[in-house]
Design a protein around this motif. Structure first.
Motif, PDB file in Angstrom:
ATOM      1  N   GLN A 253     -96.618 -78.925  86.078  1.00  8.19           N
ATOM      2  CA  GLN A 253     -96.581 -79.015  84.623  1.00  8.19           C
ATOM      3  C   GLN A 253     -95.378 -78.274  84.049  1.00  8.19           C
ATOM      4  O   GLN A 253     -95.029 -78.458  82.888  1.00  8.19           O
ATOM      5  CB  GLN A 253     -97.874 -78.443  84.038  1.00  8.19           C
ATOM      6  CG  GLN A 253     -99.117 -79.179  84.469  1.00  8.19           C
ATOM      7  CD  GLN A 253     -99.127 -80.614  83.988  1.00  8.19           C
ATOM      8  OE1 GLN A 253     -98.793 -80.905  82.834  1.00  8.19           O
ATOM      9  NE2 GLN A 253     -99.502 -81.540  84.863  1.00  8.19           N
ATOM     10  N   TYR A 254     -94.777 -77.409  84.863  1.00 10.64           N
ATOM     11  CA  TYR A 254     -93.613 -76.638  84.439  1.00 10.64           C
ATOM     12  C   TYR A 254     -92.499 -76.796  85.467  1.00 10.64           C
ATOM     13  O   TYR A 254     -92.748 -77.119  86.631  1.00 10.64           O
ATOM     14  CB  TYR A 254     -93.965 -75.150  84.277  1.00 10.64           C
ATOM     15  CG  TYR A 254     -95.082 -74.876  83.312  1.00 10.64           C
ATOM     16  CD1 TYR A 254     -94.877 -74.934  81.940  1.00 10.64           C
ATOM     17  CD2 TYR A 254     -96.362 -74.574  83.777  1.00 10.64           C
ATOM     18  CE1 TYR A 254     -95.909 -74.693  81.054  1.00 10.64           C
ATOM     19  CE2 TYR A 254     -97.396 -74.329  82.904  1.00 10.64           C
ATOM     20  CZ  TYR A 254     -97.174 -74.385  81.541  1.00 10.64           C
ATOM     21  OH  TYR A 254     -98.195 -74.145  80.667  1.00 10.64           O
ATOM     22  N   ALA A 255     -91.274 -76.556  85.036  1.00 16.84           N
ATOM     23  CA  ALA A 255     -90.127 -76.694  85.935  1.00 16.84           C
ATOM     24  C   ALA A 255     -90.164 -75.607  87.005  1.00 16.84           C
ATOM     25  O   ALA A 255     -90.491 -74.449  86.734  1.00 16.84           O
ATOM     26  CB  ALA A 255     -88.827 -76.599  85.139  1.00 16.84           C
ATOM     27  N   VAL A 256     -89.843 -76.017  88.225  1.00  9.78           N
ATOM     28  CA  VAL A 256     -89.703 -75.068  89.329  1.00  9.78           C
ATOM     29  C   VAL A 256     -88.246 -75.117  89.780  1.00  9.78           C
ATOM     30  O   VAL A 256     -87.799 -76.093  90.368  1.00  9.78           O
ATOM     31  CB  VAL A 256     -90.649 -75.412  90.495  1.00  9.78           C
ATOM     32  CG1 VAL A 256     -90.388 -74.464  91.671  1.00  9.78           C
ATOM     33  CG2 VAL A 256     -92.096 -75.306  90.045  1.00  9.78           C
ATOM     34  N   THR A 257     -87.508 -74.079  89.477  1.00 16.33           N
ATOM     35  CA  THR A 257     -86.079 -74.020  89.773  1.00 16.33           C
ATOM     36  C   THR A 257     -85.833 -73.206  91.044  1.00 16.33           C
ATOM     37  O   THR A 257     -86.745 -72.577  91.595  1.00 16.33           O
ATOM     38  CB  THR A 257     -85.313 -73.384  88.612  1.00 16.33           C
ATOM     39  OG1 THR A 257     -85.746 -72.022  88.481  1.00 16.33           O
ATOM     40  CG2 THR A 257     -85.566 -74.133  87.304  1.00 16.33           C
ATOM     41  N   VAL A 258     -84.585 -73.213  91.477  1.00 18.10           N
ATOM     42  CA  VAL A 258     -84.204 -72.390  92.624  1.00 18.10           C
ATOM     43  C   VAL A 258     -84.494 -70.915  92.340  1.00 18.10           C
ATOM     44  O   VAL A 258     -85.005 -70.186  93.199  1.00 18.10           O
ATOM     45  CB  VAL A 258     -82.713 -72.601  92.963  1.00 18.10           C
ATOM     46  CG1 VAL A 258     -82.264 -71.606  94.019  1.00 18.10           C
ATOM     47  CG2 VAL A 258     -82.459 -74.025  93.440  1.00 18.10           C
ATOM     48  N   ASP A 259     -84.185 -70.463  91.127  1.00 18.83           N
ATOM     49  CA  ASP A 259     -84.405 -69.063  90.780  1.00 18.83           C
ATOM     50  C   ASP A 259     -85.887 -68.713  90.795  1.00 18.83           C
ATOM     51  O   ASP A 259     -86.275 -67.609  91.213  1.00 18.83           O
ATOM     52  CB  ASP A 259     -83.809 -68.764  89.397  1.00 18.83           C
ATOM     53  CG  ASP A 259     -82.287 -68.802  89.397  1.00 18.83           C
ATOM     54  OD1 ASP A 259     -81.698 -68.523  90.467  1.00 18.83           O
ATOM     55  OD2 ASP A 259     -81.699 -69.140  88.361  1.00 18.83           O
ATOM     56  N   VAL A 260     -86.732 -69.629  90.326  1.00 17.59           N
ATOM     57  CA  VAL A 260     -88.180 -69.391  90.341  1.00 17.59           C
ATOM     58  C   VAL A 260     -88.668 -69.238  91.783  1.00 17.59           C
ATOM     59  O   VAL A 260     -89.422 -68.306  92.111  1.00 17.59           O
ATOM     60  CB  VAL A 260     -88.922 -70.543  89.631  1.00 17.59           C
ATOM     61  CG1 VAL A 260     -90.426 -70.458  89.902  1.00 17.59           C
ATOM     62  CG2 VAL A 260     -88.668 -70.495  88.129  1.00 17.59           C
ATOM     63  N   LEU A 261     -88.236 -70.134  92.659  1.00 18.25           N
ATOM     64  CA  LEU A 261     -88.660 -70.062  94.057  1.00 18.25           C
ATOM     65  C   LEU A 261     -88.158 -68.780  94.721  1.00 18.25           C
ATOM     66  O   LEU A 261     -88.875 -68.156  95.508  1.00 18.25           O
ATOM     67  CB  LEU A 261     -88.152 -71.282  94.819  1.00 18.25           C
ATOM     68  CG  LEU A 261     -88.825 -72.619  94.483  1.00 18.25           C
ATOM     69  CD1 LEU A 261     -88.164 -73.760  95.246  1.00 18.25           C
ATOM     70  CD2 LEU A 261     -90.315 -72.570  94.811  1.00 18.25           C
ATOM     71  N   ASN A 262     -86.940 -68.386  94.406  1.00 20.96           N
ATOM     72  CA  ASN A 262     -86.397 -67.163  94.982  1.00 20.96           C
ATOM     73  C   ASN A 262     -87.226 -65.957  94.558  1.00 20.96           C
ATOM     74  O   ASN A 262     -87.510 -65.057  95.366  1.00 20.96           O
ATOM     75  CB  ASN A 262     -84.942 -66.982  94.565  1.00 20.96           C
ATOM     76  CG  ASN A 262     -84.299 -65.767  95.220  1.00 20.96           C
ATOM     77  OD1 ASN A 262     -84.424 -65.568  96.423  1.00 20.96           O
ATOM     78  ND2 ASN A 262     -83.629 -64.951  94.425  1.00 20.96           N
ATOM     79  N   THR A 263     -87.634 -65.924  93.302  1.00 24.96           N
ATOM     80  CA  THR A 263     -88.466 -64.821  92.813  1.00 24.96           C
ATOM     81  C   THR A 263     -89.789 -64.754  93.561  1.00 24.96           C
ATOM     82  O   THR A 263     -90.244 -63.682  93.968  1.00 24.96           O
ATOM     83  CB  THR A 263     -88.725 -64.981  91.303  1.00 24.96           C
ATOM     84  OG1 THR A 263     -87.474 -64.971  90.602  1.00 24.96           O
ATOM     85  CG2 THR A 263     -89.616 -63.859  90.787  1.00 24.96           C
ATOM     86  N   VAL A 264     -90.404 -65.927  93.769  1.00 26.95           N
ATOM     87  CA  VAL A 264     -91.711 -65.975  94.439  1.00 26.95           C
ATOM     88  C   VAL A 264     -91.594 -65.583  95.908  1.00 26.95           C
ATOM     89  O   VAL A 264     -92.344 -64.736  96.415  1.00 26.95           O
ATOM     90  CB  VAL A 264     -92.325 -67.381  94.302  1.00 26.95           C
ATOM     91  CG1 VAL A 264     -93.583 -67.509  95.156  1.00 26.95           C
ATOM     92  CG2 VAL A 264     -92.641 -67.694  92.841  1.00 26.95           C
ATOM     93  N   PHE A 265     -90.643 -66.192  96.618  1.00 26.41           N
ATOM     94  CA  PHE A 265     -90.588 -66.018  98.070  1.00 26.41           C
ATOM     95  C   PHE A 265     -89.876 -64.738  98.499  1.00 26.41           C
ATOM     96  O   PHE A 265     -90.118 -64.238  99.594  1.00 26.41           O
ATOM     97  CB  PHE A 265     -89.927 -67.243  98.705  1.00 26.41           C
ATOM     98  CG  PHE A 265     -90.840 -68.436  98.780  1.00 26.41           C
ATOM     99  CD1 PHE A 265     -91.614 -68.671  99.906  1.00 26.41           C
ATOM    100  CD2 PHE A 265     -90.939 -69.322  97.718  1.00 26.41           C
ATOM    101  CE1 PHE A 265     -92.471 -69.760  99.978  1.00 26.41           C
ATOM    102  CE2 PHE A 265     -91.796 -70.412  97.769  1.00 26.41           C
ATOM    103  CZ  PHE A 265     -92.566 -70.632  98.904  1.00 26.41           C
ATOM    104  N   SER A 266     -88.992 -64.192  97.664  1.00 27.57           N
ATOM    105  CA  SER A 266     -88.279 -62.970  98.053  1.00 27.57           C
ATOM    106  C   SER A 266     -89.180 -61.739  98.010  1.00 27.57           C
ATOM    107  O   SER A 266     -88.784 -60.665  98.457  1.00 27.57           O
ATOM    108  CB  SER A 266     -87.052 -62.757  97.161  1.00 27.57           C
ATOM    109  OG  SER A 266     -87.436 -62.563  95.813  1.00 27.57           O
ATOM    110  N   ALA A 267     -90.403 -61.896  97.479  1.00 25.94           N
ATOM    111  CA  ALA A 267     -91.349 -60.782  97.488  1.00 25.94           C
ATOM    112  C   ALA A 267     -91.757 -60.408  98.912  1.00 25.94           C
ATOM    113  O   ALA A 267     -92.290 -59.303  99.142  1.00 25.94           O
ATOM    114  CB  ALA A 267     -92.585 -61.141  96.668  1.00 25.94           C
ATOM    115  N   PHE A 268     -91.497 -61.299  99.877  1.00 23.54           N
ATOM    116  CA  PHE A 268     -91.942 -61.057 101.248  1.00 23.54           C
ATOM    117  C   PHE A 268     -90.775 -60.799 102.206  1.00 23.54           C
ATOM    118  O   PHE A 268     -90.991 -60.566 103.395  1.00 23.54           O
ATOM    119  CB  PHE A 268     -92.759 -62.254 101.735  1.00 23.54           C
ATOM    120  CG  PHE A 268     -93.940 -62.522 100.850  1.00 23.54           C
ATOM    121  CD1 PHE A 268     -95.132 -61.856 101.047  1.00 23.54           C
ATOM    122  CD2 PHE A 268     -93.829 -63.414  99.779  1.00 23.54           C
ATOM    123  CE1 PHE A 268     -96.216 -62.081 100.217  1.00 23.54           C
ATOM    124  CE2 PHE A 268     -94.908 -63.641  98.947  1.00 23.54           C
ATOM    125  CZ  PHE A 268     -96.106 -62.963  99.157  1.00 23.54           C
ATOM    126  N   GLY A 269     -89.559 -60.860 101.698  1.00 25.41           N
ATOM    127  CA  GLY A 269     -88.397 -60.618 102.533  1.00 25.41           C
ATOM    128  C   GLY A 269     -87.185 -61.317 101.966  1.00 25.41           C
ATOM    129  O   GLY A 269     -87.263 -62.051 100.964  1.00 25.41           O
TER     130      GLY A 269
END
Length: 340
Positions: A253-269
């Motif tokens: 329902q909302y845009a998922v950008t490269v920056d959004v994914l980086n924020t989510v996945f960089s929490a683990f490394g």
């Protein structure tokens, strides 16, 4: 003329005396094509029942102006072109004459011969080729090689219908830029049917893959980072682990950008690379970590996670066959953080 549905005309195309007709009734016959087109001029050739759904055709006029007259008429008419009550979409063809005699490369088969123009061997990985063509169905096998024509690949599908759909959609198209190295300006796919029906793949390597036989020996000198399938204590095949995760995103329902994914996945490394692409009508992404351990932690933590509250943009994660993504350093759809 209604504005709903696909556009009837492509104004940017170069006029041709050959017109491409789409959305025709099933197995439309030559007489029906002639009946539709003859008010605008003399028809010298037709080719019907084209495409995977046999609902397209080509009509060749004797003169270019006759074809232009037909396109111009329906572009300005409030009544669309119709055959058996179905609206027919009309555009200029990129061919200048109809050739009905099929050469060997025009006889449908389940194996495609793909020439990738504008690249050298190594510019386009076998994983990228698989990614592009698997959007149309299960790819059984791929073999790549160099010939006088350039860098080529044989791609085997289950049946000729699937292969025809892939050829129809991708012939003369380009591989998305974010999947190509920065030094590649453009690359075009030239696709024909191969006489092969079942490719003989002896090794899994960076030049060949058999996706139907995960236990095929790996050529250690010809592949880098290829993950062999593992078997668990119960004897069942385990999902091969990788440092690259494949994320499928549902309920967007909302845009998922490269920056959004980086924020989510960089929490683990540390996230090294990201690529976003569309496949089968959905949004997917590849996320590369430095090692398998970090990827495994992220996968366990984020499987089923919703990026936004309310159940929006839910992640489904699996391991990718990729080990080192070849992406553009900075674009809307990709990021290489190792080069920033």
């Amino acid at each position: 003329m209604s504005t709903s549905g696909p556009p009837q005309f492509r104004y940017t195309q170069t006029p041709s005396k050959v017109l491409h007709l789409r959305n025709l009734p099933w197995e439309c016959i030559e007489e029906e094509l002639i009946e539709l087109c003859k008010p605008f001029g003399k028809i010298v050739n037709t080719k019907s029942n084209v495409g995977a759904n046999r609902n397209q055709a080509f009509v060749e006029f004797a003169d270019l102006n006759q074809a232009i007259n037909m396109v111009t008429y329906y572009a300005s008419s409030s009544e669309p072109a119709q055959v058996r009550g179905k609206t027919v979409y009309i555009q200029y063809s990129n061919r200048h004459e109809i050739v009905n005699n099929k050469g060997p490369g025009d006889v449908p088969g389940n194996v495609l011969l793909v020439t990738i123009e504008g690249v050298e061997a190594g510019d386009v990985s076998i994983d990228v080729i698989h990614l592009v063509f698997s959007a149309f169905g299960f790819v059984h096998k791929i073999a790549t090689f160099e010939k006088a024509a350039g860098f080529q690949a044989l791609i085997q599908f289950s049946d000729s219908e699937t292969a025809s759909s892939a050829r129809e959609a991708l012939d003369a198209r380009s591989i998305p830029r974010y999947l190509l190295p920065d030094h590649v300006g453009s690359c075009h796919l030239r696709i024909s049917f191969s006489a092969h029906t079942d490719l003989n793949i002896k090794f899994q390597s960076h030049r060949s893959r058999d996706y139907t036989n995960p236990y095929l020996p790996v050529n250690p000198t010809a592949i880098e980072g290829f993950v062999q399938p593992a078997v668990g204590p119960d004897g069942k095949k385990k999902e091969p682990e990788s440092n690259v995760l494949l994320a499928s995103i549902e309920n967007m329902q909302y845009a998922v950008t490269v920056d959004v994914l980086n924020t989510v996945f960089s929490a683990f490394g540390t996230v090294q690379k990201i690529a976003i692409f569309e496949k089968n009508g959905g949004t997917q992404a590849l996320i590369q970590y430095p090692d398998i351990t970090t990827a495994a932690v992220a996968k366990d933590a984020l499987e089923g996670h919703c990026i936004y509250d309310g159940g929006y943009c839910k992640l489904h994660l699996s391991y990718s066959r990729h080990t080192d993504l070849n992406v553009k350093a900075y674009s809307d759809k990709s990021r290489d953080y190792t080069r920033l």
